[in-house]
Structures are given as C-alpha cells and as structure tokens.
Design a protein around this motif. Structure first.
Motif, PDB file in Angstrom:
ATOM      1  N   MET A  32       0.831  -1.205   0.000  1.00  0.00           N
ATOM      2  CA  MET A  32       0.000   0.000   0.000  1.00  0.00           C
ATOM      3  C   MET A  32       0.868   1.258   0.000  1.00  0.00           C
ATOM      4  N   ILE A  33       1.943   1.227   0.783  1.00  0.00           N
ATOM      5  CA  ILE A  33       2.855   2.381   0.842  1.00  0.00           C
ATOM      6  C   ILE A  33       3.542   2.568  -0.508  1.00  0.00           C
ATOM      7  N   GLN A  34       3.971   1.462  -1.113  1.00  0.00           N
ATOM      8  CA  GLN A  34       4.603   1.551  -2.435  1.00  0.00           C
ATOM      9  C   GLN A  34       3.625   2.070  -3.481  1.00  0.00           C
ATOM     10  N   ALA A  35       2.370   1.651  -3.408  1.00  0.00           N
ATOM     11  CA  ALA A  35       1.350   2.121  -4.347  1.00  0.00           C
ATOM     12  C   ALA A  35       1.102   3.624  -4.193  1.00  0.00           C
ATOM     13  N   ALA A  36       1.406   4.165  -3.012  1.00  0.00           N
ATOM     14  CA  ALA A  36       1.252   5.603  -2.773  1.00  0.00           C
ATOM     15  C   ALA A  36       2.469   6.389  -3.247  1.00  0.00           C
ATOM     16  N   GLY A  37       3.448   5.694  -3.854  1.00  0.00           N
ATOM     17  CA  GLY A  37       4.589   6.388  -4.441  1.00  0.00           C
ATOM     18  C   GLY A  37       5.862   6.346  -3.619  1.00  0.00           C
ATOM     19  N   PHE A  38       5.871   5.620  -2.527  1.00  0.00           N
ATOM     20  CA  PHE A  38       7.082   5.525  -1.721  1.00  0.00           C
ATOM     21  C   PHE A  38       7.979   4.424  -2.268  1.00  0.00           C
ATOM     22  N   ARG A  39       9.281   4.598  -2.118  1.00  0.00           N
ATOM     23  CA  ARG A  39      10.263   3.623  -2.579  1.00  0.00           C
ATOM     24  C   ARG A  39      11.123   3.183  -1.406  1.00  0.00           C
ATOM     25  N   MET A  40      11.842   2.088  -1.622  1.00  0.00           N
ATOM     26  CA  MET A  40      12.720   1.526  -0.588  1.00  0.00           C
ATOM     27  C   MET A  40      11.955   1.336   0.725  1.00  0.00           C
ATOM     28  N   VAL A  41      10.783   0.763   0.616  1.00  0.00           N
ATOM     29  CA  VAL A  41       9.919   0.570   1.785  1.00  0.00           C
ATOM     30  C   VAL A  41      10.367  -0.683   2.533  1.00  0.00           C
ATOM     31  N   THR A  42      10.538  -0.533   3.820  1.00  0.00           N
ATOM     32  CA  THR A  42      10.925  -1.651   4.683  1.00  0.00           C
ATOM     33  C   THR A  42      10.100  -1.599   5.957  1.00  0.00           C
ATOM     34  N   TYR A  43      10.180  -2.669   6.723  1.00  0.00           N
ATOM     35  CA  TYR A  43       9.568  -2.660   8.049  1.00  0.00           C
ATOM     36  C   TYR A  43      10.384  -3.503   9.005  1.00  0.00           C
ATOM     37  N   ASN A  44      10.279  -3.168  10.271  1.00  0.00           N
ATOM     38  CA  ASN A  44      10.917  -3.924  11.345  1.00  0.00           C
ATOM     39  C   ASN A  44       9.845  -4.294  12.353  1.00  0.00           C
ATOM     40  N   ASN A  45       9.730  -5.580  12.625  1.00  0.00           N
ATOM     41  CA  ASN A  45       8.764  -6.035  13.621  1.00  0.00           C
ATOM     42  C   ASN A  45       9.267  -5.744  15.025  1.00  0.00           C
ATOM     43  N   LEU A  46       8.350  -5.369  15.870  1.00  0.00           N
ATOM     44  CA  LEU A  46       8.622  -5.176  17.292  1.00  0.00           C
ATOM     45  C   LEU A  46       7.768  -6.180  18.066  1.00  0.00           C
ATOM     46  N   THR A  47       8.250  -6.628  19.189  1.00  0.00           N
ATOM     47  CA  THR A  47       7.519  -7.557  20.041  1.00  0.00           C
ATOM     48  C   THR A  47       6.996  -8.744  19.239  1.00  0.00           C
ATOM     49  N   TYR A  48       7.880  -9.327  18.441  1.00  0.00           N
ATOM     50  CA  TYR A  48       7.563 -10.533  17.677  1.00  0.00           C
ATOM     51  C   TYR A  48       6.402 -10.348  16.715  1.00  0.00           C
ATOM     52  N   GLY A  49       6.235  -9.145  16.182  1.00  0.00           N
ATOM     53  CA  GLY A  49       5.213  -8.904  15.180  1.00  0.00           C
ATOM     54  C   GLY A  49       3.942  -8.262  15.697  1.00  0.00           C
ATOM     55  N   VAL A  50       3.866  -8.004  16.996  1.00  0.00           N
ATOM     56  CA  VAL A  50       2.679  -7.339  17.536  1.00  0.00           C
ATOM     57  C   VAL A  50       2.576  -5.929  16.968  1.00  0.00           C
ATOM     58  N   ALA A  51       3.714  -5.285  16.775  1.00  0.00           N
ATOM     59  CA  ALA A  51       3.768  -3.948  16.186  1.00  0.00           C
ATOM     60  C   ALA A  51       4.923  -3.929  15.182  1.00  0.00           C
ATOM     61  N   ALA A  52       4.896  -2.974  14.277  1.00  0.00           N
ATOM     62  CA  ALA A  52       5.962  -2.856  13.294  1.00  0.00           C
ATOM     63  C   ALA A  52       6.193  -1.387  12.966  1.00  0.00           C
ATOM     64  N   ILE A  53       7.426  -1.093  12.617  1.00  0.00           N
ATOM     65  CA  ILE A  53       7.775   0.252  12.152  1.00  0.00           C
ATOM     66  C   ILE A  53       8.058   0.147  10.658  1.00  0.00           C
ATOM     67  N   HIS A  54       7.273   0.873   9.869  1.00  0.00           N
ATOM     68  CA  HIS A  54       7.459   0.905   8.418  1.00  0.00           C
ATOM     69  C   HIS A  54       8.177   2.199   8.053  1.00  0.00           C
ATOM     70  N   SER A  55       9.014   2.127   7.043  1.00  0.00           N
ATOM     71  CA  SER A  55       9.681   3.342   6.559  1.00  0.00           C
ATOM     72  C   SER A  55       9.823   3.265   5.047  1.00  0.00           C
ATOM     73  N   GLY A  56       9.897   4.429   4.440  1.00  0.00           N
ATOM     74  CA  GLY A  56      10.064   4.521   3.008  1.00  0.00           C
ATOM     75  C   GLY A  56      10.416   5.939   2.615  1.00  0.00           C
ATOM     76  N   PHE A  57      10.752   6.111   1.360  1.00  0.00           N
ATOM     77  CA  PHE A  57      11.156   7.417   0.859  1.00  0.00           C
ATOM     78  C   PHE A  57      10.253   7.838  -0.296  1.00  0.00           C
ATOM     79  N   LYS A  58       9.908   9.117  -0.307  1.00  0.00           N
ATOM     80  CA  LYS A  58       9.145   9.680  -1.417  1.00  0.00           C
ATOM     81  C   LYS A  58       9.818  10.999  -1.771  1.00  0.00           C
ATOM     82  N   ILE A  59      10.338  11.030  -2.970  1.00  0.00           N
ATOM     83  CA  ILE A  59      11.082  12.237  -3.388  1.00  0.00           C
ATOM     84  C   ILE A  59      10.364  12.875  -4.545  1.00  0.00           C
TER      85      ILE A  59
END
Length: 99
Positions: free
Chosen positions: A72-99
C-alpha cells in the motif's frame, strides 16, 4: 520470576512454521485474550469508556499485515519501503522514501 522470563520468551518466539505475521500461536492467543478481554475492561475502569478501547482493539485487528501495508505504501509512491517487527510482530515500524 526474572530467571524464568527469558525461557518463556524463548518458547514464545516465532518460528517459520507459524503464521505469516511472525507471531507464535501461543503469543497470538495470549495477545488476543489480553486485547479483547483486558484492554476494554481497563478502558472502562480507568476512563469509563469501554467502546473506545474496544474500537482500538478492533482497529488494530483490521490493520493490514506488514507485507500488505508495504504494498500500500509503495502504491502511494514511496520507494525503498521496509519494516521492522517489534515484540515478535505485535507492532511494526514501516519506513520509506518519497522524493
């Protein structure tokens, strides 16, 4: 109790055979019980507001899985999208770049 806690976490850690979210079945069961049976009750006791805390739990449950949210983030135009799970997947931090 502190000595037994790491061994409990080790037993609850996800393995590749578990769900796509990366959360072990035991941890998922405990999390579901806490989410639906404890959080709304605490919301009622502390804030006199059961409905908002029930909505919170339901909205968390309906949020897309990590990989779906990446798409969904990539479809919105962001690139290099990644995520890191926290607490074994209960929460996650997503990041990406849009230039």
């Amino acid at each position: 109790m502190q000595r037994s806690f790491p061994s409990l976490i080790t037993r609850l850690m996800p393995t590749p055979s578990h769900s796509a979210s990366g959360m072990s079945l035991i941890l998922k069961s405990v999390y579901d019980l806490y989410s639906f049976q404890v959080i709304p009750v605490l919301g009622e006791l502390i804030a006199s507001d059961w409905k908002s805390y029930q909505y919170l739990v339901e909205s968390i449950r309906n949020f897309p899985r990590q990989d779906d949210f990446v798409q969904m983030i990539q479809a919105a135009g962001f690139r290099m999208v990644t995520y890191n799970n926290l607490t074994y997947g209960v929460a996650a931090i997503h990041s990406g770049f849009k230039i």
